[in-house]
Design a protein around this motif. Structure first.
Motif, PDB file in Angstrom:
ATOM      1  N   HIS A  94       0.850  -1.190   0.000  1.00 28.71           N
ATOM      2  CA  HIS A  94       0.000   0.000   0.000  1.00 28.71           C
ATOM      3  C   HIS A  94       0.887   1.241   0.000  1.00 28.71           C
ATOM      4  O   HIS A  94       1.791   1.360   0.832  1.00 28.71           O
ATOM      5  CB  HIS A  94      -0.908   0.021   1.227  1.00 28.71           C
ATOM      6  N   ARG A 115      -0.494  11.289   5.844  1.00 28.86           N
ATOM      7  CA  ARG A 115      -1.236  10.768   6.991  1.00 28.86           C
ATOM      8  C   ARG A 115      -1.832  11.858   7.876  1.00 28.86           C
ATOM      9  O   ARG A 115      -2.482  11.538   8.873  1.00 28.86           O
ATOM     10  CB  ARG A 115      -0.339   9.854   7.824  1.00 28.86           C
ATOM     11  N   ARG A 168      -5.246   7.953   6.571  1.00 29.44           N
ATOM     12  CA  ARG A 168      -5.128   7.083   7.742  1.00 29.44           C
ATOM     13  C   ARG A 168      -6.136   5.937   7.664  1.00 29.44           C
ATOM     14  O   ARG A 168      -5.822   4.778   7.986  1.00 29.44           O
ATOM     15  CB  ARG A 168      -5.333   7.888   9.027  1.00 29.44           C
ATOM     16  N   ALA A 169      -7.362   6.248   7.240  1.00 25.05           N
ATOM     17  CA  ALA A 169      -8.407   5.220   7.164  1.00 25.05           C
ATOM     18  C   ALA A 169      -8.050   4.152   6.137  1.00 25.05           C
ATOM     19  O   ALA A 169      -8.240   2.947   6.383  1.00 25.05           O
ATOM     20  CB  ALA A 169      -9.748   5.864   6.826  1.00 25.05           C
ATOM     21  N   ARG A 170      -7.526   4.553   4.981  1.00 21.42           N
ATOM     22  CA  ARG A 170      -7.187   3.574   3.948  1.00 21.42           C
ATOM     23  C   ARG A 170      -6.038   2.679   4.401  1.00 21.42           C
ATOM     24  O   ARG A 170      -6.037   1.475   4.128  1.00 21.42           O
ATOM     25  CB  ARG A 170      -6.843   4.299   2.643  1.00 21.42           C
ATOM     26  N   ALA A 171      -5.058   3.256   5.096  1.00 18.64           N
ATOM     27  CA  ALA A 171      -3.952   2.443   5.609  1.00 18.64           C
ATOM     28  C   ALA A 171      -4.450   1.446   6.650  1.00 18.64           C
ATOM     29  O   ALA A 171      -4.022   0.284   6.678  1.00 18.64           O
ATOM     30  CB  ALA A 171      -2.870   3.353   6.200  1.00 18.64           C
ATOM     31  N   THR A 172      -5.373   1.885   7.496  1.00 16.13           N
ATOM     32  CA  THR A 172      -5.920   1.000   8.528  1.00 16.13           C
ATOM     33  C   THR A 172      -6.699  -0.148   7.904  1.00 16.13           C
ATOM     34  O   THR A 172      -6.523  -1.324   8.287  1.00 16.13           O
ATOM     35  CB  THR A 172      -6.827   1.790   9.484  1.00 16.13           C
ATOM     36  N   VAL A 173      -7.555   0.160   6.935  1.00 15.99           N
ATOM     37  CA  VAL A 173      -8.346  -0.892   6.285  1.00 15.99           C
ATOM     38  C   VAL A 173      -7.430  -1.852   5.524  1.00 15.99           C
ATOM     39  O   VAL A 173      -7.672  -3.067   5.497  1.00 15.99           O
ATOM     40  CB  VAL A 173      -9.408  -0.274   5.354  1.00 15.99           C
ATOM     41  N   THR A 213      -4.338  -2.729   6.328  1.00 11.33           N
ATOM     42  CA  THR A 213      -3.709  -3.607   7.319  1.00 11.33           C
ATOM     43  C   THR A 213      -4.696  -4.639   7.842  1.00 11.33           C
ATOM     44  O   THR A 213      -4.379  -5.840   7.953  1.00 11.33           O
ATOM     45  CB  THR A 213      -3.143  -2.772   8.475  1.00 11.33           C
ATOM     46  N   GLU A 214      -5.908  -4.176   8.175  1.00 13.15           N
ATOM     47  CA  GLU A 214      -6.916  -5.086   8.731  1.00 13.15           C
ATOM     48  C   GLU A 214      -7.346  -6.141   7.722  1.00 13.15           C
ATOM     49  O   GLU A 214      -7.539  -7.319   8.085  1.00 13.15           O
ATOM     50  CB  GLU A 214      -8.127  -4.275   9.195  1.00 13.15           C
ATOM     51  N   ASP A 236       4.913   5.376   3.052  1.00 12.51           N
ATOM     52  CA  ASP A 236       4.301   6.665   3.376  1.00 12.51           C
ATOM     53  C   ASP A 236       4.549   7.664   2.249  1.00 12.51           C
ATOM     54  O   ASP A 236       5.655   8.187   2.086  1.00 12.51           O
ATOM     55  CB  ASP A 236       4.855   7.206   4.691  1.00 12.51           C
TER      56      ASP A 236
END
Length: 337
Positions: free
Chosen positions: A187, A192, A198-203, A205-206, A220
Motif C-alpha cells: 500500500h 497521513r 489514515r483510514a485507507r492504511a488502517t483498512v 492492514t486489517e 508513506d
C-alpha cells in the motif's frame, strides 16, 4: 446644486409589476424562485420589465419585512482544495428547490466560521446556512428562526473527513484481487495528516490480516506521482508484490511509470489500483482501476437536509453508496511465477 431627478430614484417592485401587467406578489414570487412556477409568458414579461427598469431588489429591506429571502448560504473552510463538484451538487439541489446560493469561505478555523454564520443570521440575508466544516459553540446562539445544518465533510485544512474518509473500497479491492490469486500486497499511502489516508492504511492492514495475505508494507507517500515512483524504486526484487493499492490516481500513475522502468508489465506482473477516478484515468495504458467518489451526492444530500429543515419536511436523500470501485485493465489475475 444637488440633483434629485427621478433617474436617480431606485425603481420599486410596484413599478415593475405595473410595467409587466402583473401583481407585485407575482414579481415577488419571480424574484424569490427565479420564475419557477410561473407561466412562460409571465416570466418573460416580468424579466423584460426588470431589465427595462434596471430593477435591483432591496434584499435587506425585503428580509426585514418578511424574514424570507429565498437565499441560503454555504460555508466552506479556506479553499485549499477544489470543492467544485460538491458545491455543484449542493447548488443544484438548492436551485431545484427555488433557492439562490451564496458561497462563503472565511479565513480561519471553526471560530471564524461561527462568527461569520452569526453575522449572516443577524443580518437576516439568508433563510438557512449549510456548513461543510465544523463550527464552535458560538454558532449555537443563532437568532430564532435561523436554520443551520452542519455537514462536516472537511476539517480546517480542507482535508476530507466524514463520508470522504470512508475506506471500505480498499477492502473490496483486496478481496477481489485475492480471489484472482494475489497474495502479496503493498500500500502506498497518502499524507497521513489526512483522515482519508489514515483510514485507507488502517483498512489495508486489517484486510490483509483478516484474509491471511502477505503485506510487503505501507510506503508513506504524499498523494504525488513522485511518491508512487519512489515506492516502486524502493521495492527489492525478492519482495516484489503482486498488487499495489495506491492512495490515489496520481500516485498510481507514478507506480505505472516506475513499474515500466523496472521491466514489470501491468497487469501481467503487477496489478495496480488508484482512487478518485481522475479525468483521463480511463485513457492510461493500461486503463486504471480506481474508485469513483460521488462528491456531488454529498453536496446535494447536505443541501436537501437544510431545505428539509427550512420547510419542516423530511429530506429526500440519495442512498446510493458514495464510493464505487471501477475495475479496468490495470488489474488482473496474479502472475503464476
Amino acid at each position: 446644486m444637488p440633483m434629485t431627478s427621478a433617474a436617480e430614484r431606485r425603481p420599486t417592485i410596484m413599478e415593475v409589476a405595473r410595467l409587466a401587467g402583473v401583481s407585485h406578489q407575482t414579481v415577488s414570487r419571480y424574484l424569490r424562485f427565479d420564475g419557477a412556477g410561473l407561466k412562460p409568458q409571465t416570466r418573460e414579461r416580468v424579466a423584460d420589465a426588470i431589465a427595462k427598469l434596471n430593477y435591483r431588489p432591496n434584499l435587506v429591506a425585503r428580509s426585514m419585512r418578511s424574514r424570507v429571502t429565498g437565499r441560503v448560504a454555504v460555508v466552506m473552510p479556506s479553499l485549499a482544495f477544489n470543492p467544485t463538484r460538491m458545491l455543484s451538487g449542493a447548488t443544484r439541489a438548492a436551485h431545484e428547490a427555488g433557492y439562490q446560493v451564496e458561497v462563503i469561505s472565511p479565513e480561519g478555523g471553526a471560530a471564524a466560521r461561527s462568527t461569520r454564520i452569526l453575522e449572516l443570521a443577524d443580518a437576516r440575508l439568508v433563510d438557512g446556512i449549510l456548513s461543510f466544516s465544523t463550527v464552535d459553540e458560538a454558532a449555537n446562539n443563532l437568532p430564532k428562526g435561523t436554520v443551520l445544518v452542519v455537514s462536516p465533510e472537511f476539517d480546517d485544512e480542507m482535508r476530507g473527513i466524514g463520508d470522504l474518509a470512508d475506506a471500505a473500497p480498499v477492502a473490496e479491492m483486496i478481496e477481489r484481487l485475492a480471489e484472482s490469486g494475489h497474495h502479496r500486497f503493498l500500500h502506498i499511502a497518502g499524507d497521513r495528516t489526512f483522515a482519508s489516508a489514515r483510514a485507507r492504511a488502517t483498512v489495508f492492514t486489517e484486510t490483509i490480516a483478516r484474509l491471511g495475505l502477505a503485506s510487503v508494507g505501507i510506503f508513506d507517500g504524499d498523494w504525488s506521482g513522485e511518491s508512487g515512483i519512489a515506492a516502486v524504486e524502493a521495492i527489492r526484487s525478492s519482495d516484489r508484490p503482486t498488487a499495489i493499492i495506491a492512495a490515489n490516481d496520481l500516485v498510481a500513475t507514478g507506480v505505472l511509470r516506475a513499474a515500466h522502468q523496472r521491466g514489470w508489465s501491468v497487469p501481467d506482473d503487477l496489478s495496480v489500483t488508484g482512487w478518485d477516478d481522475a479525468p483521463g484515468s480511463e485513457y492510461l495504458i493500461p486503463a486504471l482501476t480506481t474508485v469513483n467518489t460521488k462528491i456531488e451526492q454529498i453536496g446535494s444530500n447536505a443541501m436537501a437536509r437544510l431545505i428539509g429543515r427550512l420547510r419542516d419536511e423530511a429530506p429526500v436523500l440519495s442512498t446510493e453508496p458514495i464510493n464505487r470501485v471501477i475495475w479496468r485493465e490495470s488489474t488482473g489475475v496474479a502472475p503464476t511465477a
